[in-house]
Scaffold this motif. Structure first.
Motif, mmCIF file in Angstrom:
data_model
loop_
_atom_site.group_PDB
_atom_site.id
_atom_site.type_symbol
_atom_site.label_atom_id
_atom_site.label_comp_id
_atom_site.label_asym_id
_atom_site.label_seq_id
_atom_site.Cartn_x
_atom_site.Cartn_y
_atom_site.Cartn_z
ATOM 1 N N GLU A 46 0.822 -1.211 0.000
ATOM 2 C CA GLU A 46 0.000 0.000 0.000
ATOM 3 C C GLU A 46 0.854 1.259 0.000
ATOM 4 O O GLU A 46 0.555 2.221 -0.712
ATOM 5 N N GLN A 47 1.933 1.275 0.758
ATOM 6 C CA GLN A 47 2.807 2.447 0.781
ATOM 7 C C GLN A 47 3.466 2.660 -0.581
ATOM 8 O O GLN A 47 3.610 3.796 -1.036
ATOM 9 N N LEU A 48 3.840 1.570 -1.240
ATOM 10 C CA LEU A 48 4.408 1.678 -2.579
ATOM 11 C C LEU A 48 3.346 2.200 -3.557
ATOM 12 O O LEU A 48 3.642 3.037 -4.408
ATOM 13 N N TYR A 49 2.136 1.728 -3.410
ATOM 14 C CA TYR A 49 1.045 2.190 -4.272
ATOM 15 C C TYR A 49 0.829 3.696 -4.115
ATOM 16 O O TYR A 49 0.671 4.419 -5.105
ATOM 17 N N ILE A 50 0.863 4.175 -2.894
ATOM 18 C CA ILE A 50 0.695 5.607 -2.633
ATOM 19 C C ILE A 50 1.825 6.387 -3.298
ATOM 20 O O ILE A 50 1.591 7.422 -3.938
#
Length: 191
Positions: free
Chosen positions: A52-56
């Motif tokens: 999720e952090q990479l997606y953000i």
């Protein structure tokens, strides 16, 4: 002694952005990311924290790149009608060329609405488009290219919504005639 990171973060971020763009958030697994980035899970977690952090971060990168392109197109084309037509035509062509690609922001809006950080990034991206369009339309009104009665912010909000609609309809493969008819009608909003 700490290990030196053996991969280029920016390149990895671009590759992750492309993967999320092609597959969507839900359909992109951690294994997909590790394979695409050619890194192990330890390096992945050290560099990005989580999927999720990479997606953000990928959404932020996409918004930055797309925003730069939009700002350049609006400021680099003489005449607001030509600039707006060019931007909208380019989106239509992109969707006709590769209807599966679409827009990462639209994908995030439809797939990640329950994820507060992703929803915040979508709102930020949409506000950025609105802001660039509002600025270009205000300058155009000051030059007499659009009627003084036209509200640049309202026009920008309409065009921002229209842009998102083009991306959705383009993915539905409605075809050139459908999209160009819609473009002609949208352009009349500047009259």
């Amino acid at each position: 002694m700490a290990r030196i990171r053996e991969f280029d973060i920016d390149r990895a971020l671009d590759r992750a952005m492309d993967l999320f763009w092609r597959k969507g958030y839900a359909e992109t697994s951690l294994q997909d990311l590790l394979k695409e980035l050619s890194i192990g899970s330890g390096s992945f977690y050290a560099a990005f924290g989580s999927k999720e952090q990479l997606y953000i971060r990928a959404l932020d990168r996409y918004t930055s790149l797309q925003g730069h392109d939009l700002e350049t197109a609006l400021d680099g084309t003489p005449g607001i009608r030509s600039a707006v037509h060019g931007v909208l035509s380019a989106l239509i062509e992109a969707d006709l060329t590769d209807p599966t690609r679409g827009c990462l922001v639209v994908s995030a809006a439809t797939q990640c609405g329950g994820r507060p950080e992703a929803a915040d990034r979508v709102s930020t991206a949409i506000r950025q488009v609105e802001s660039f369009l509002t600025g270009a339309l205000e300058r155009a009104r000051a030059r007499g290219e659009i009627s003084p009665e036209k509200d640049p912010r309202e026009l920008a909000r309409f065009l921002t919504t229209f842009i998102q609609g083009i991306r959705v309809v383009g993915g539905a493969r409605m075809g050139r005639e459908f999209l160009e008819d819609a473009l002609s009608t949208a352009m009349r909003a500047l009259d």
